[in-house]
Design a protein around this motif. Structure first.
Motif, PDB file in Angstrom:
ATOM      1  N   LYS A 195      31.596  51.752  51.679  1.00 49.00           N
ATOM      2  CA  LYS A 195      32.155  51.085  50.514  1.00 49.00           C
ATOM      3  C   LYS A 195      33.663  51.241  50.539  1.00 49.00           C
ATOM      4  CE  LYS A 195      31.433  50.771  45.540  1.00 49.00           C
ATOM      5  NZ  LYS A 195      30.826  49.433  45.557  1.00 49.00           N
ATOM      6  N   ALA A 196      34.337  50.134  50.381  1.00 47.78           N
ATOM      7  CA  ALA A 196      35.793  50.195  50.387  1.00 47.78           C
ATOM      8  C   ALA A 196      36.275  50.688  49.034  1.00 47.78           C
ATOM      9  CB  ALA A 196      36.367  48.814  50.659  1.00 47.78           C
ATOM     10  N   LYS A 197      37.303  51.495  49.065  1.00 52.23           N
ATOM     11  CA  LYS A 197      37.826  52.023  47.809  1.00 52.23           C
ATOM     12  C   LYS A 197      39.240  51.523  47.602  1.00 52.23           C
ATOM     13  CE  LYS A 197      37.459  56.204  48.757  1.00 52.23           C
ATOM     14  NZ  LYS A 197      37.507  57.656  48.759  1.00 52.23           N
ATOM     15  N   ASN A 198      39.511  51.203  46.404  1.00 54.50           N
ATOM     16  CA  ASN A 198      40.883  50.908  46.067  1.00 54.50           C
ATOM     17  C   ASN A 198      41.607  52.223  45.945  1.00 54.50           C
ATOM     18  OD1 ASN A 198      41.930  48.338  45.834  1.00 54.50           O
ATOM     19  ND2 ASN A 198      40.599  47.932  44.071  1.00 54.50           N
ATOM     20  N   GLU A 199      42.692  52.328  46.582  1.00 54.38           N
ATOM     21  CA  GLU A 199      43.405  53.579  46.428  1.00 54.38           C
ATOM     22  C   GLU A 199      44.175  53.541  45.136  1.00 54.38           C
ATOM     23  OE1 GLU A 199      45.595  54.922  49.815  1.00 54.38           O
ATOM     24  OE2 GLU A 199      44.443  53.450  50.934  1.00 54.38           O
ATOM     25  N   PRO A 200      44.314  54.678  44.566  1.00 58.57           N
ATOM     26  CA  PRO A 200      45.115  54.717  43.360  1.00 58.57           C
ATOM     27  C   PRO A 200      46.476  54.156  43.699  1.00 58.57           C
ATOM     28  CG  PRO A 200      44.640  56.925  44.204  1.00 58.57           C
ATOM     29  CD  PRO A 200      43.840  55.972  44.993  1.00 58.57           C
ATOM     30  N   ASN A 238      31.439  42.275  47.979  1.00 55.39           N
ATOM     31  CA  ASN A 238      32.889  42.180  48.077  1.00 55.39           C
ATOM     32  C   ASN A 238      33.531  43.388  48.733  1.00 55.39           C
ATOM     33  OD1 ASN A 238      33.003  39.696  46.810  1.00 55.39           O
ATOM     34  ND2 ASN A 238      32.856  40.669  44.783  1.00 55.39           N
ATOM     35  N   ASP A 239      32.844  44.494  48.636  1.00 62.03           N
ATOM     36  CA  ASP A 239      33.545  45.695  49.086  1.00 62.03           C
ATOM     37  C   ASP A 239      32.713  46.608  49.974  1.00 62.03           C
ATOM     38  OD1 ASP A 239      31.786  46.393  47.184  1.00 62.03           O
ATOM     39  OD2 ASP A 239      33.190  47.441  45.875  1.00 62.03           O
ATOM     40  N   ASN A 240      31.632  46.056  50.547  1.00 58.28           N
ATOM     41  CA  ASN A 240      30.841  46.897  51.437  1.00 58.28           C
ATOM     42  C   ASN A 240      30.895  46.375  52.862  1.00 58.28           C
ATOM     43  OD1 ASN A 240      29.910  48.663  49.487  1.00 58.28           O
ATOM     44  ND2 ASN A 240      28.201  47.317  48.955  1.00 58.28           N
ATOM     45  N   ILE A 241      30.795  47.305  53.757  1.00 54.05           N
ATOM     46  CA  ILE A 241      30.656  46.915  55.155  1.00 54.05           C
ATOM     47  C   ILE A 241      29.410  47.585  55.687  1.00 54.05           C
ATOM     48  CG2 ILE A 241      31.610  47.235  57.464  1.00 54.05           C
ATOM     49  CD1 ILE A 241      34.322  46.739  56.379  1.00 54.05           C
ATOM     50  N   ILE A 242      28.583  46.797  56.344  1.00 57.53           N
ATOM     51  CA  ILE A 242      27.373  47.354  56.928  1.00 57.53           C
ATOM     52  C   ILE A 242      27.578  47.457  58.429  1.00 57.53           C
ATOM     53  CG2 ILE A 242      24.910  47.060  57.256  1.00 57.53           C
ATOM     54  CD1 ILE A 242      24.818  45.300  54.920  1.00 57.53           C
ATOM     55  N   VAL A 243      27.266  48.611  58.936  1.00 57.93           N
ATOM     56  CA  VAL A 243      27.375  48.807  60.374  1.00 57.93           C
ATOM     57  C   VAL A 243      25.990  49.149  60.892  1.00 57.93           C
ATOM     58  CG1 VAL A 243      28.508  50.101  62.198  1.00 57.93           C
ATOM     59  CG2 VAL A 243      29.671  49.755  60.025  1.00 57.93           C
ATOM     60  N   PHE A 250      37.428  53.949  53.294  1.00 58.03           N
ATOM     61  CA  PHE A 250      36.007  53.715  53.090  1.00 58.03           C
ATOM     62  C   PHE A 250      35.280  55.004  52.798  1.00 58.03           C
ATOM     63  CE2 PHE A 250      37.257  50.015  55.414  1.00 58.03           C
ATOM     64  CZ  PHE A 250      36.534  49.024  54.799  1.00 58.03           C
ATOM     65  N   GLU A 251      34.163  54.824  52.169  1.00 55.29           N
ATOM     66  CA  GLU A 251      33.360  55.971  51.831  1.00 55.29           C
ATOM     67  C   GLU A 251      31.959  55.625  52.290  1.00 55.29           C
ATOM     68  OE1 GLU A 251      32.268  56.388  47.500  1.00 55.29           O
ATOM     69  OE2 GLU A 251      33.852  57.897  47.810  1.00 55.29           O
ATOM     70  N   GLU A 252      31.352  56.538  52.962  1.00 53.35           N
ATOM     71  CA  GLU A 252      30.013  56.265  53.460  1.00 53.35           C
ATOM     72  C   GLU A 252      29.067  56.261  52.285  1.00 53.35           C
ATOM     73  OE1 GLU A 252      27.661  58.975  56.089  1.00 53.35           O
ATOM     74  OE2 GLU A 252      28.879  57.928  57.579  1.00 53.35           O
ATOM     75  N   GLN A 253      28.356  55.172  52.122  1.00 47.69           N
ATOM     76  CA  GLN A 253      27.516  55.100  50.955  1.00 47.69           C
ATOM     77  C   GLN A 253      26.077  55.438  51.259  1.00 47.69           C
ATOM     78  OE1 GLN A 253      27.538  51.466  48.846  1.00 47.69           O
ATOM     79  NE2 GLN A 253      28.400  52.455  47.070  1.00 47.69           N
TER      80      GLN A 253
END
Lengths: 603, 373
Positions: free
Chosen positions: A57-62, A99-104, A387-390
């Motif tokens: 999951k992509a994170k918006n950085e502060p 919108n904000d996930n990447i699947i590998v 990214f954060e591994e979901q």
């Protein structure tokens, strides 16, 4: 040439027997290698074997609001794809979800651990100046304060001590209880300009990116947030540094992930996993995405062994020039900067001169593997997002065994049809064709099995189909050859000379046609990525095998067969029955007029 | 069989043969029609792109007792598109359906829920992007373009530019037809399809190159003789390599047919269909075009050369001459030729000719009798 006396061109034939034996030995050796290696089946792609699916999951950085956007996601997909599928043959899949996930998706049999590491943790790369460093293990007490060190290494041309660890430069730190500061980098690496020596351009960070370019310059001008601290680093940072636990791997990872969330403008503390130092690092001086290219190479001067070369883009070159200019003027360890990947320090080379112009190299203590790994991280480490591994979950094959089975059954039936056709049409000759087909099938299988562990090659369903079809295509070469020989027989030659004379022309046709196939494969492999690349690889491999089999198996085998009575007498079942071939005036016309006359033509 | 062998021999000798070059306008017409149909099909129906190209929706279900195979059927019915179903480690299913947007996904979800016997709310739906992004597709195009340029250069060097050009036209023809068939049949375009299509690149040219190789050999000393025009030689090359072409095509098509009809048809394997269809059509088109299009095109190009024009004139004049003195009146003293031997131009146009067919076709053939000069 044990070959036929009659052969007018002695050269063409070689020693079929010996060639055959060598081919078979090679085949046995390869097969033996396959069994020894323990990989007796090709690795299957995720569509056939299932594997692991990682959702990121992509994170918006502060502070960076709209970083999660389509463009950035696409870039990230591209980078991750290249990381997990570097050679393009491992059949990993990367796609966006929502919108904000990447699947590998990674096929079974891949080193899952390392894949996860590559995919999940390497998110953001940055160069940060080292503010202070201390040995990680010695624990809190003897913490040294780095900074004005007297280590003599600082200047000295471009190369740095490799033995940094061995002789920690006795820099005496100003603030904290003195302790030896690691003089050089963890590995004693040094960064030098890739070009020649450089002018010092210690320009103030004139970059347009205020946050990131601000170089933690001299101790005094350190991190903006910490004006208070003494010559070294801000007190709170110092405290953090002292408190940092780098003793165990999990602790280091934890430290890394904490550091990973820091903003570009913040100072961080982090561990260097390799050599047990910990550092306080200033704000980001150059972002990883400024690296245009990085690769491992052998030092052309032969002095340093493996090095990593990198090239920055325009802005990155300016920033890098600035930071190195500032760092070079400082004593160790403050003349180092750290390459930080998602909070973890990858490498912390020291700098001796300002490096402008955008080319730099890191040297010292690399071996090929570590240099390539760093090169890779530098090239592809610049993910535009964090990214954060979901979730990580195993998935079954999307197509399932029945598809593979259906394909194999169908392929077997198709091949049986081919065999029947060959037997009906070519009779005894078909035996040679079938033997060649079997050899090329076996070689394909063995090579694919071996390539699984070697380069991560994985076979997906399209490739299975491709391989089945390729076998039919391999048969083309035999047909070209056989027809040629039969044409010669039609001209009235007996088999031996027919084989000898037919071969050079068939060979040319085969080579020209196979070259075209190989060209297609090579171009696709070089130009494209992903599955197409994997396929192109298969295509190129089978084409080469085709040439190999025809040259080193089919041809010698036919030469040998031509000596046997069965074939050379044109037995009705040999495939060379002159009558069947429609040699017109059966034998009469053959010898005389034709042979001598046509001869000169081929040479 | 034996008859086949006989036929092969006759073809080889040029005793029988089809006038591919002479009837080329007809076959050009056929090809143009097919191509137009393909393009129209492409324009009207468009390609049914798979999830890898345009993304789609992913439904994740909790643990369910429904098998992946059943779920796939349900999903395909609900969506009207191919679905990919995977079992997850949790026991749930991941169902990917291409070509689905949010509204559509909302419609599909309850249908899935009903069939799978779970609460619609627990089925998670999300849109996925294409895993074969534009970038990859673009690279495939680039690869295609680079390949075509290189292959034209190579063929121009190995043969000559006219052949290279003809081969390129034939190749584009094959690709167009294959893609057109895809549009018309409505099969989903997957990476497998693309890969099948790319296989055709090499294969279609393989066939063509075999014919060209023979043509090059047979036309080597063409200018030195006055018996055949280039077109006639070209036609004979096709005929004499016909057996080879047929055999190679049959042998390549058999496994593909196996995949298509047995693997795909009987066993009902979706993706196999995609791949083998593109291969089947492409291979067939490749064989067709190498015989009916590529070589006649070369002949067409060649006949425009002044040198070949002159040759044609000489040949015709010679035939007229021969016709005057010879038994075969009106026509061009045509007999069957034995390919190889005839060429170098012996003057025996009307000589041997063991009962041949009527001299009609406008190509001269000498019965060679193995004589060479």
């Amino acid at each position: 040439m044990a070959a036929p006396k009659k052969g007018r061109k002695p050269s063409a034939q070689g020693r079929p027997g010996r060639t055959l034996v060598l081919t078979l030995i090679a085949m046995v050796a390869l097969t033996g290698g396959m069994f020894l290696s323990g990989h007796t089946t090709p690795r299957l792609g995720i569509d056939l074997a299932g594997g692991t699916s990682i959702t990121l999951k992509a994170k918006n950085e502060p502070g960076q609001k709209n970083a999660v956007n389509k463009t950035n996601m696409e870039t990230a997909v591209g980078i991750i794809e290249r990381r997990v599928n570097g050679l393009g043959v491992s059949e990993a899949e990367v796609q966006t979800q929502g919108n904000d996930n990447i699947i590998v998706n990674i096929p079974k049999g891949t080193d899952e651990e390392s894949a996860r590491e590559q995919v999940g943790t390497t998110a953001k790369l940055a160069f940060r100046p080292v503010l202070a460093g201390m040995p990680a293990v010695a624990g809190g007490e003897a913490t040294p304060k780095p900074s004005p060190s007297t280590s003599g290494e600082k200047a000295e041309g471009d190369k740095k001590d490799k033995g940094a660890k061995a002789e920690p430069s006795g820099s005496t730190s100003a603030d904290p209880p003195g302790s030896p500061s690691p003089s050089a980098t963890t590995q004693g690496r040094a960064v030098t300009s890739g070009l020649a020596a450089q002018d010092e351009t210690p320009a103030p960070s004139g970059s347009t990116n205020p946050g990131s370019s601000a170089p933690s310059g001299s101790p005094s001008a350190v991190a903006p947030e910490a004006p208070a601290a003494a010559p070294g680093i801000p007190a709170d940072l110092q405290k953090k540094l002292e408190a940092l636990d780098c003793s165990t791997a999990p602790a280091r990872a934890d430290a890394g992930s904490k550091a990973g969330v820091a903003k570009n403008g913040e100072s961080i503390v982090s561990c260097d996993p390799e050599s047990q130092f910990k550092y306080a690092l200033g704000p980001v001086a150059v972002e990883g995405k400024r690296i245009k290219e990085a690769s491992a190479a052998i030092d052309p001067r032969g002095v340093e062994g493996w090095i990593v070369q990198m090239t920055f883009d325009g802005k990155g070159a300016d920033q890098f020039g600035d930071i190195t200019g500032q760092l070079a003027a400082k004593p160790a360890p403050e003349n180092q900067f750290a390459i930080v990947l998602d909070g973890e320090i990858v490498s912390a080379p020291s700098v001796s001169t300002a490096i402008s112009g955008g080319n730099a190299q890191i040297s010292g203590g690399f071996n090929q593997k570590s240099a390539e790994a760093l090169g890779n991280m530098l090239s592809y480490g610049a993910l535009p997002l964090t990214f954060e591994e979901q979730s990580v979950t195993t998935v079954t094959a999307a197509l399932g065994g029945e598809q593979l089975e259906a394909g194999l059954i169908a392929g077997a039936i198709g091949l049986a049809l081919v065999v029947i056709y060959l037997v009906v049409y070519y009779r005894g000759l078909a035996l040679i064709a079938i033997a060649s087909l079997l050899l090329s099938a076996a070689l394909t299988y063995v090579l694919m099995s071996l390539l699984g562990p070697a380069i991560g090659f994985a076979l997906n369903l399209p490739a299975v189909c491709g391989a089945i079809v390729a076998i039919g295509i391999t048969a083309d070469s035999f047909i070209v050859f056989f027809e040629r020989v039969r044409d010669e027989v039609r001209e009235g030659r007996t088999l031996r000379p027919a084989v000898q004379r037919g071969w050079p022309r068939a060979r040319r046709t085969i080579l020209v046609s196979d070259f075209v196939s190989f060209l297609a494969a090579a171009v696709l492999f070089v130009v494209t990525v992903g599955k197409v690349q994997g396929f192109a690889f298969t295509l190129g491999l089978t084409t080469l095998l085709d040439v190999f089999v025809v040259f080193f198996f089919t041809k010698p085998l036919l030469t040998l067969a031509a000596r046997s009575k069965f074939f050379s007498d044109g037995h009705p079942w040999s495939g060379f029955d002159p009558k069947r071939l429609g040699v017109k005036p059966p034998v009469r016309r053959s010898r005389r007029p034709v042979a001598p006359l046509t001869d000169p033509k081929e040479a | 069989m034996s008859r086949l062998g006989e036929l092969g021999a006759k073809l080889y000798r040029g005793e029988v043969g089809y006038d591919f070059v002479g009837k080329r306008t007809f076959w050009y017409g056929v090809s143009i029609l097919i191509t137009i149909a393909a393009i129209v099909g492409l324009g009207v129906r468009g390609l049914n792109m798979g999830i890898e190209f345009q993304g789609g929706a992913v439904f994740t279900t909790p643990k369910t007792s429904v098998s992946a195979g059943q779920a796939e059927k349900v999903a395909e019915e609900a969506a009207g598109h191919d679905a990919i179903v995977q079992e997850l480690g949790t026991g749930g299913l991941r169902i990917q359906i291409s070509n689905v947007d949010t509204t559509k996904a909302d419609q599909i979800r309850p249908m899935l829920a009903k069939e799978l016997n779970v609460d619609p709310k627990v089925i998670n739906a999300e849109l996925v992007g294409p895993s074969w992004g534009e970038q990859i597709a673009n690279k495939a195009w680039t690869g295609l373009a680079v390949f075509m340029i290189l292959v034209v250069i190579y063929l121009a060097i190995a043969f000559e530019w006219r052949m290279a050009l003809a081969a390129l036209i034939a190749l584009i023809h094959d690709l167009t037809i294959t893609v057109g068939v895809y549009a018309l049949v409505g099969f989903e375009v997957t990476p497998g399809t693309v890969i099948g299509l790319l296989t055709i690149l090499g294969y279609s040219l393989y066939d063509t190159v075999v014919v060209f190789d023979s043509l090059k050999e047979q036309s080597k000393d063409l200018a030195k003789q006055t018996q055949f025009t280039y077109s006639e030689v070209a036609n004979r090359s096709i005929n004499s390599t016909l057996v080879r072409s047929i055999n190679t095509t049959v042998v390549a098509l058999l496994p593909v047919a196996g995949l298509l009809f047995i693997g795909g048809g009987v066993l009902g394997a979706g993706m196999l269909n995609d791949i083998s269809l593109s291969l089947f059509v492409g291979l067939a088109a490749g064989a067709y075009s190498s015989i009916f299009i590529a070589t006649p095109l070369v002949a067409d190009f060649k006949e425009r050369e002044p040198q070949m024009k002159a040759l044609k004139k000489r040949v015709l004049a010679k035939r007229a001459q021969a016709a005057r003195d010879e038994r075969v009146p009106g026509e061009q003293g045509d007999d069957e030729g034995d390919p190889q031997d005839v060429l170098p131009g012996e003057a025996q146009a009307a000589v041997v000719g063991p009962r041949t067919q009527p001299p009609s076709r406008g190509r001269g053939r000498g019965r060679p009798s193995g004589k060479r000069r």
